[in-house]
Design an enzyme around this catalytic site. Structure first.
Site, mmCIF file in Angstrom:
data_model
loop_
_atom_site.group_PDB
_atom_site.id
_atom_site.type_symbol
_atom_site.label_atom_id
_atom_site.label_comp_id
_atom_site.label_asym_id
_atom_site.label_seq_id
_atom_site.Cartn_x
_atom_site.Cartn_y
_atom_site.Cartn_z
ATOM 1 N N GLU A 8 -18.589 -48.443 31.918
ATOM 2 C CA GLU A 8 -17.165 -48.415 31.570
ATOM 3 C C GLU A 8 -16.606 -46.999 31.672
ATOM 4 O OE1 GLU A 8 -16.536 -50.093 27.703
ATOM 5 O OE2 GLU A 8 -17.492 -51.984 28.259
ATOM 6 N N CYS B 86 -16.654 -48.967 22.664
ATOM 7 C CA CYS B 86 -17.147 -48.748 24.013
ATOM 8 C C CYS B 86 -18.363 -49.625 24.294
ATOM 9 C CB CYS B 86 -17.530 -47.285 24.160
ATOM 10 S SG CYS B 86 -18.049 -46.918 25.801
#
Ligand code: SAH
Length: 354
Positions: free
Chosen positions: A104, A346
């Protein structure tokens, strides 16, 4: 396909070639060595990801490059955009055998639309993470592999393509000190060729003391943040499993060494887990450990991760924790996550896709 072919490394991209390699490639396609420099500059300085837009190159060379040398190696697998325009990209890199490795990258625009500053980019350093903090989504699937330097750099290009960057944090998936050589190769390009200064790049780590000391000696051009999360050794063994048995005192001593060598203050990150590490006893013991040091504590209220039993702390408890540190002479700030609503933590997008 023979086994040899299968294990052959991934094809070259513009970013995976070093400068000499790129010049050679461009010459082989009928261009001049400086055309390679122009192409790299277009990509890194301006976030151009399509040769067609590089109008300062001869048209025939643009076509040849487009056919022969991809600029990036990743594919955008998914994108989630929050109301405040924070954009999380799920990127897939080739892993071999047709499997994809996903990470990511998050682009966080300035909080005030009036601000002339650019965005903050949060990048990943590894595919997965071996540290396995129980409150973090990134470690759920273990470590798959290190990211190559150009794969780290590529995240900056994709971020730059979304808008100007004025800061970057290596706080995405992975433990930066465990992939330090590739990380610094990438960050050197970010510093020298994208123009982000030393004070605008922050690397966050759990702080392996020996690696941290070596890192300090290598004259790194970034700021350091250390994920501490508790002042108590037995609790840190639980919250940061890969550091089990490493006394907190050794981590803090390595951070002091960093400050002595680089002259740059360290930030300690502290994820506040409601009812677990947000008591007055914790605040007092933390202030004792950091007493008299020039550093800052960054308090991060826990972002819920699917399937976790940790709780988000009460806002009043977060404030009193900060106030206690402040009264004890330790500067502390609070970082409430922005954007991405349910997906703030995250690594969550990646886990969901897997
Ligand atoms: N491995 C590095 C960098 C990645 S994480 C490190 O641990 O520092 C960046 C920060 O986000 C770390 O302080 C991490 O502990 C924190 N973090 C991870 N999961 C979180 C969650 N669910 N809520 C809030 N912060 C989290």
């Amino acid at each position: 396909m023979s086994a040899g072919e299968e294990s052959k490394s991934a094809p070259d991209t513009l970013l995976s070639l070093d400068k000499a390699g790129l010049a050679e490639h461009v010459v082989a396609l009928g261009g001049k060595p400086f055309h390679g420099r122009i192409a790299r500059e277009q990509v890194l300085k301006h976030g151009v990801t399509d040769y067609a837009a590089m109008t300062s190159l001869p048209a025939t060379l643009r076509e040849a490059l487009a056919a022969e040398l991809p600029i990036l190696s990743s594919r955008e697998v998914d994108r989630s955009v929050a109301r405040d325009a924070t954009t999380k990209l799920l990127l897939g890199f080739p892993r071999g055998g047709g499997v994809e490795a996903t990470i990511e990258t998050v682009h966080i625009p300035p909080s005030s639309p009036k601000s002339t500053k650019g965005a903050t980019l949060c990048v990943s350093s590894q595919v997965g993470c071996p540290v396995a903090c129980p409150f973090c989504a990134s470690g759920r699937l273990g470590l798959v592999r290190n990211l190559a330097a150009h794969e780290i750099l590529e995240q900056y290009v994709r971020g730059r393509a979304l808008g100007d960057l004025s800061r970057s944090v290596v706080m995405g998936i992975g433990e930066p000190l465990l992939n330090f050589e590739n990380l610094t190769t990438a960050l050197d390009a970010v510093h020298d060729e994208m123009g982000l200064g030393t004070r605008r790049i922050t690397v966050s780590t759990v702080g392996f003391p020996d690696r941290l000391r070596r890192a300090a000696e290598s004259r790194p051009r970034f700021q350091l943040a250390i994920s501490l999360h508790t002042p108590f050794d037995d609790q840190r063994d639980e919250l940061v499993p890969a550091m089990k048995g490493t006394p907190i005192a050794d981590v803090i001593a390595a951070a002091d060494h960093w400050f002595d060598v680089t002259g740059r203050e360290v930030t300690y990150e502290y994820v506040l887990l409601g009812g677990d590490n947000d008591s007055v006893d914790h605040a007092r013991a933390l202030a004792d450990r950091l007493w008299g040091k020039r550093c800052t504590v960054n308090l991060i209220p826990y972002n819920p991760v699917e399937g976790d039993t940790y709780r988000r702390p009460h806002a009043e408890d977060v404030d009193s924790f900060r106030q206690f540190l402040d009264d004890a002479g330790t500067v502390a700030t609070i970082r409430w996550s922005r954007g991405l609503e349910g997906d703030a933590a995250c690594g969550q997008l990646r886990v969901r896709h897997a």
